[in-house]
Enzyme design. Structure first.
Site, PDB file in Angstrom:
ATOM      1  CG  HIS A  92       5.153   1.297   9.137  1.00 43.57           C
ATOM      2  ND1 HIS A  92       5.856   2.841   9.568  1.00 43.57           N
ATOM      3  CD2 HIS A  92       6.979   1.441   8.527  1.00 43.57           C
ATOM      4  CE1 HIS A  92       6.409   3.184   9.362  1.00 43.57           C
ATOM      5  NE2 HIS A  92       6.585   3.085   8.245  1.00 43.57           N
ATOM      6  CB  SER A  93       5.076   1.748   4.667  1.00 47.74           C
ATOM      7  OG  SER A  93       5.622   1.988   4.001  1.00 47.74           O
ATOM      8  CG  MET A  94       2.398  -2.320   0.997  1.00 44.26           C
ATOM      9  SD  MET A  94       3.678  -3.951   0.858  1.00 44.26           S
ATOM     10  CE  MET A  94       4.056  -4.911   2.247  1.00 44.26           C
TER      11      MET A  94
END
Length: 255
Positions: A92-94
């Site tokens: 998720h995300s990074m």
């Protein structure tokens, strides 16, 4: 029981009979505890492993890693021995950027690629945006976290907790904002992209461009909410993962 500090992957509920391992890569500022409840949701046929980045929780005393290639390489090192079995990556995300780079590294090492790549709330490398959030003072970083999700305001209102969280977030932002994607690598891996409909960090146009990074199927699934939609819709997200992996998650036959 947590695994020894110094190692990158945690498996809180080992399932020796599971047919597939799911390796989760947290967001900036995140830790392994964010996914600790996931084994109960994905079912007995999937064994969940979670990356614990240095500088937090049981690795609090360890120095932070400030560049994405190093983090991806360390995680790839620990995944390498289990690539003989079926496994999938979720980030998720990074963590989505790290998951993609881990898959590329394993492929370049001549190891079996993941059976599936789940990328949540993260634009593909071609749309990577460099930033300078890590150079802001604590108030600036706190404002950025609240911009991503109003729910972060409650967390940051606790001074002692904020004092622990903000240095970790700053370090992780340095890692992702200094990330310089290399040449695009097309993976022989199906990709599922998850996106929040109110996420200002990822447009649906950008999300669809993950199709350029696979020669298999790319699916886009949207959920109501902001950048951290998966907190509110955890069950829907884990149901999607379990359903996707179901065809390959049957227990492996005895060797």
């Amino acid at each position: 029981m947590a695994e020894p500090a110094g190692r990158w992957l945690r498996c809180y509920q080992p399932r020796p009979g599971a047919g597939c391992r799911l390796i989760c890569l947290p967001h900036a500022g995140g830790s392994a505890s964010a996914y600790r409840a996931w084994p109960a949701f994905v079912g007995e046929r999937i064994e969940v492993h979670i990356a614990q980045y240095p500088g937090r929780e049981d690795r609090y005393a360890e120095p932070h890693v400030h560049d994405l290639p190093t983090a991806a390489a360390r995680i790839a090192d620990e995944i390498a021995p289990i690539t003989r079995g079926r496994y999938a990556l979720f980030g998720h995300s990074m963590g989505g950027a790290i998951a993609y780079e881990v898959a590329v590294m394993l492929l370049q090492r001549g190891l079996p690629p993941p059976a599936h790549l789940f990328v949540s709330g993260r634009e593909p490398p071609a749309h990577h945006r460099h930033g300078t959030v890590h150079n802001l003072d604590d108030e600036g970083i706190a404002a950025e976290l609240i911009r991503l999700s109003p729910f972060n305001k409650e967390l940051l209102a606790q001074p002692e907790l904020a004092a622990l969280v903000l240095p970790i977030v700053r370090s992780d932002y340095r890692l992702i904002e200094s990330y310089r994607p290399g040449a695009d690598v097309v993976l022989p891996v199906p990709i599922t992209v998850l996106a929040g409909t109110e996420d200002g960090e990822l447009s649906l146009v950008e999300a669809r461009d993950w199709s350029r990074y696979t020669d298999r199927e790319m699916r886009l699934r949207t959920f109501p909410g902001d950048h951290f939609f998966l907190n509110e819709h955890r069950r829907a997200v884990t149901d999607l993962i379990a359903e996707t992996l179901s065809p390959i998650a049957d227990p492996l036959p005895p060797a």
